[in-house]
Scaffold this motif. Structure first.
Motif, PDB file in Angstrom:
ATOM      1  N   GLU A 188      32.020  28.493  33.408  1.00 42.78           N
ATOM      2  CA  GLU A 188      33.189  29.028  33.760  1.00 42.78           C
ATOM      3  C   GLU A 188      32.957  30.439  33.951  1.00 42.78           C
ATOM      4  OE1 GLU A 188      37.667  28.243  32.239  1.00 42.78           O
ATOM      5  OE2 GLU A 188      35.850  27.882  30.438  1.00 42.78           O
ATOM      6  N   ILE A 189      33.564  30.715  34.954  1.00 36.64           N
ATOM      7  CA  ILE A 189      34.022  32.184  35.442  1.00 36.64           C
ATOM      8  C   ILE A 189      35.312  32.682  35.239  1.00 36.64           C
ATOM      9  CG2 ILE A 189      33.518  34.210  37.365  1.00 36.64           C
ATOM     10  CD1 ILE A 189      30.896  32.702  38.036  1.00 36.64           C
ATOM     11  N   VAL A 190      35.680  34.100  34.658  1.00 32.50           N
ATOM     12  CA  VAL A 190      36.599  34.088  34.693  1.00 32.50           C
ATOM     13  C   VAL A 190      36.918  35.848  35.657  1.00 32.50           C
ATOM     14  CG1 VAL A 190      38.161  35.854  32.900  1.00 32.50           C
ATOM     15  CG2 VAL A 190      37.203  34.124  32.973  1.00 32.50           C
ATOM     16  N   VAL A 191      37.621  35.111  36.230  1.00 27.36           N
ATOM     17  CA  VAL A 191      38.521  36.803  37.402  1.00 27.36           C
ATOM     18  C   VAL A 191      39.440  37.035  37.338  1.00 27.36           C
ATOM     19  CG1 VAL A 191      38.933  36.477  39.746  1.00 27.36           C
ATOM     20  CG2 VAL A 191      37.305  35.081  39.384  1.00 27.36           C
ATOM     21  N   ILE A 192      39.332  38.078  36.926  1.00 26.09           N
ATOM     22  CA  ILE A 192      40.833  39.083  36.210  1.00 26.09           C
ATOM     23  C   ILE A 192      40.680  40.062  38.107  1.00 26.09           C
ATOM     24  CG2 ILE A 192      42.098  40.583  35.509  1.00 26.09           C
ATOM     25  CD1 ILE A 192      40.314  40.199  33.688  1.00 26.09           C
ATOM     26  N   GLU A 193      41.842  39.953  38.974  1.00 24.04           N
ATOM     27  CA  GLU A 193      42.092  40.212  40.054  1.00 24.04           C
ATOM     28  C   GLU A 193      43.621  40.229  40.122  1.00 24.04           C
ATOM     29  OE1 GLU A 193      42.551  42.019  43.610  1.00 24.04           O
ATOM     30  OE2 GLU A 193      40.496  41.650  43.131  1.00 24.04           O
ATOM     31  N   ASP A 194      44.555  41.783  40.832  1.00 21.26           N
ATOM     32  CA  ASP A 194      45.625  42.244  40.980  1.00 21.26           C
ATOM     33  C   ASP A 194      46.740  41.717  41.902  1.00 21.26           C
ATOM     34  OD1 ASP A 194      45.137  44.104  42.043  1.00 21.26           O
ATOM     35  OD2 ASP A 194      46.510  44.973  41.540  1.00 21.26           O
ATOM     36  N   GLU A 195      45.952  41.673  43.510  1.00 20.15           N
ATOM     37  CA  GLU A 195      45.820  40.543  44.374  1.00 20.15           C
ATOM     38  C   GLU A 195      45.264  39.075  45.442  1.00 20.15           C
ATOM     39  OE1 GLU A 195      47.626  42.561  46.936  1.00 20.15           O
ATOM     40  OE2 GLU A 195      46.967  44.382  45.557  1.00 20.15           O
ATOM     41  N   PRO A 196      46.924  38.352  44.604  1.00 19.48           N
ATOM     42  CA  PRO A 196      47.082  36.770  44.514  1.00 19.48           C
ATOM     43  C   PRO A 196      45.990  36.315  45.935  1.00 19.48           C
ATOM     44  CG  PRO A 196      49.019  37.729  44.161  1.00 19.48           C
ATOM     45  CD  PRO A 196      48.689  39.071  44.745  1.00 19.48           C
ATOM     46  N   ASP A 197      45.943  37.641  47.189  1.00 16.27           N
ATOM     47  CA  ASP A 197      44.574  37.060  47.877  1.00 16.27           C
ATOM     48  C   ASP A 197      43.721  37.034  47.716  1.00 16.27           C
ATOM     49  OD1 ASP A 197      47.457  36.231  49.435  1.00 16.27           O
ATOM     50  OD2 ASP A 197      47.440  38.235  51.009  1.00 16.27           O
ATOM     51  N   ILE A 198      43.308  37.736  47.958  1.00 20.51           N
ATOM     52  CA  ILE A 198      41.543  38.307  46.612  1.00 20.51           C
ATOM     53  C   ILE A 198      41.352  36.730  45.664  1.00 20.51           C
ATOM     54  CG2 ILE A 198      40.433  39.837  46.495  1.00 20.51           C
ATOM     55  CD1 ILE A 198      41.878  41.900  47.423  1.00 20.51           C
TER      56      ILE A 198
END
Length: 159
Positions: free
Chosen positions: A7-17
């Motif tokens: 499981e990988i967590v991704v924290i990114e504030d740009e919804p498209d990215i």
């Protein structure tokens, strides 16, 4: 270990990215959980056991390297890859000093990102040909040995 077990967590504030990252990781077979800020991530970490985190530095509220520094202080040693537009040498140094394990700048190549993820998982002992790691447990398939906190545990032949 299969990619679907990772499981990988991704924290990114740009919804498209975030959507693009989730797509590429999902296509590789990883289980992905995305967040638009660090707000609910700590609670998630208490309940789940992700194997890797991909974190942007420019996040609303708590900046990415501050978040990583804080979770490191809490005892989390999950490998962290920063994926960010911050590309100055001082930003890179700050990212590693806060507890990051790798650093990529945007725009990024999805192929390079996937190669770096594989290398990071292998380097951290999560994936390799003969060892399986889960939290503080390491199962060495070659030696048929189980380690908990680096202490060998006696197993029966059946185990």
């Amino acid at each position: 270990m299969q990619n679907s077990d990772i499981e990988i967590v991704v924290i990114e504030d740009e919804p498209d990215i975030l959507e693009l990252l989730e797509y590429h990781l999902d296509k590789e077979g990883y289980t992905v959980t995305g967040f638009l800020s660090t707000e609910k991530v700590e609670q998630f970490l208490e309940e789940e056991n992700p194997m890797l985190m991909i974190i942007d530095r420019n996040l609303p509220g708590e900046e990415g390297s501050e978040f990583v520094s804080r979770i490191r202080d809490l005892g989390y040693d999950i490998p962290v890859l920063f994926l960010t537009a911050r590309d100055k040498e001082s930003d890179l140094i700050e990212g590693f000093d806060s507890g990051g394990d790798d650093y990529m700048t945007k725009p990024f190549s999805s192929k390079e990102l996937l190669v770096r993820i594989k290398a990071l998982l292998k380097r951290s002992g999560i994936t390799s040909g003969d060892k399986i790691k889960y939290r503080d447990l390491v199962l060495d398939l070659q030696k048929r040995e189980l380690l908990i906190d680096n202490k060998s545990i006696d197993l029966t032949n059946l185990e």
